[in-house]
Design a protein around this motif. Sequence first.
Motif, PDB file in Angstrom:
ATOM      1  N   ARG A 158       2.409   1.570  -3.230  1.00  0.00           N
ATOM      2  CA  ARG A 158       1.480   2.269  -4.397  1.00  0.00           C
ATOM      3  C   ARG A 158       1.079   3.394  -4.191  1.00  0.00           C
ATOM      4  O   ARG A 158       1.072   4.058  -5.305  1.00  0.00           O
ATOM      5  N   ARG A 159       0.718   3.996  -3.027  1.00  0.00           N
ATOM      6  CA  ARG A 159       0.576   5.387  -3.033  1.00  0.00           C
ATOM      7  C   ARG A 159       1.884   6.439  -3.526  1.00  0.00           C
ATOM      8  O   ARG A 159       1.505   7.488  -3.996  1.00  0.00           O
TER       9      ARG A 159
ATOM     10  N   GLU B  52       0.748  -1.352  -0.043  1.00  0.00           N
ATOM     11  CA  GLU B  52       0.018  -0.016  -0.038  1.00  0.00           C
ATOM     12  C   GLU B  52       0.837   1.172   0.149  1.00  0.00           C
ATOM     13  O   GLU B  52       0.466   2.211  -0.653  1.00  0.00           O
TER      14      GLU B  52
END
Length: 154
Positions: A110-111, A107
């Motif tokens: 990905r951000r 996560e």
Amino acid sequence: MTATVESPRTPYAYPARSTGRRGPNLEKAGWIFMRASGVVLVVLIFGHLAYNLLFTPGGIQAIDFGFIGGKFANPLWQWWDVVMLWLAVLHGSNGMRTIVNDYVHREGLRRIALGAIASSAFILIALGTLITFTFDPCPTGVEAELLPSFCATR
């Protein structure tokens, strides 16, 4: 000791990212945008190439700094190139967003990747639009020997 490898066709289950969501379907909107922008980009790019290569006297040899200066003096070609720039950058960054969402599973990473894509797209669109609408091949206050030969001496 045995290891099990999942089938490559097994979809990756994102943790609580897609379950129970309400509101607009942004993935569907992105999918539709990719198809629509692709069709419009084909028209814009082939129009751009046809004008520059087929309908310009002298063909590709006539494309130089003066040609671009004269082309950008016409609002039609300014808007044509800006729309082509915006659609190309948005189309490409939406494709990159899809790739990141498909293959980056952590996560935080990905951000970071999506933030880098969004900021790159914003910078490219802002600078390209600024350059297209403020381009002046014959700026005032510049020494005459630095100006192109087609600029009238002041």
